[in-house]
Design a protein around this motif. Structure first.
Motif, short mmCIF file in Angstrom:
data_model
loop_
_atom_site.label_atom_id
_atom_site.label_comp_id
_atom_site.label_asym_id
_atom_site.label_seq_id
_atom_site.Cartn_x
_atom_site.Cartn_y
_atom_site.Cartn_z
N THR A 1 0.30 4.08 1.80
CA THR A 1 0.91 4.52 3.34
C THR A 1 2.21 3.83 3.85
O THR A 1 2.92 3.95 5.09
CB THR A 1 -0.61 4.31 3.82
OG1 THR A 1 -0.88 3.08 3.93
CG2 THR A 1 -1.79 5.25 3.15
N GLN A 2 2.97 2.64 3.29
CA GLN A 2 3.33 2.07 3.84
C GLN A 2 4.69 3.32 3.42
O GLN A 2 5.89 1.77 3.81
CB GLN A 2 3.39 0.19 3.45
CG GLN A 2 2.40 -0.23 4.53
CD GLN A 2 2.15 -1.70 4.07
OE1 GLN A 2 1.95 -1.56 2.68
NE2 GLN A 2 1.94 -2.18 4.64
N ALA B 1 0.98 -1.35 -0.10
CA ALA B 1 -0.21 -0.33 0.15
C ALA B 1 0.75 1.35 -0.44
O ALA B 1 2.18 0.71 0.42
CB ALA B 1 -0.83 0.14 1.30
#
Length: 75
Positions: free
Chosen positions: A12-13, A10
């Motif tokens: 967000t990682q 993702a």
């Protein structure tokens, strides 16, 4: 040196991966998604081998089990 890392994760990682893999030593330049791959461009003074090991360890800590690809980019 400038590098590009690719992993199926993702978006967000991205920041936690780069921070953990490089011990907060890298400068993150770009984050984008290419199909299902998260691509992160960054600069780092760490060796290529250290980056590979760092990203593998960071991915495991974040529960990501897929392989990661790291490419050295031209300056």
């Amino acid at each position: 040196m400038r590098y590009k890392a690719k992993i199926s994760a993702a978006i967000t990682q991205a920041l936690p991966l780069v921070q953990s893999a490089t011990a907060d030593e890298a400068v993150l330049w770009n984050i984008e998604k290419e199909r299902d791959m998260l691509c992160m461009e960054f600069t780092s003074n760490l060796s290529f081998e250290r980056l590979e090991a760092g990203f593998q360890e960071a991915a495991e800590q974040l529960g990501i089990s897929c392989p990661i690809s790291i490419l050295k980019l031209r300056r």
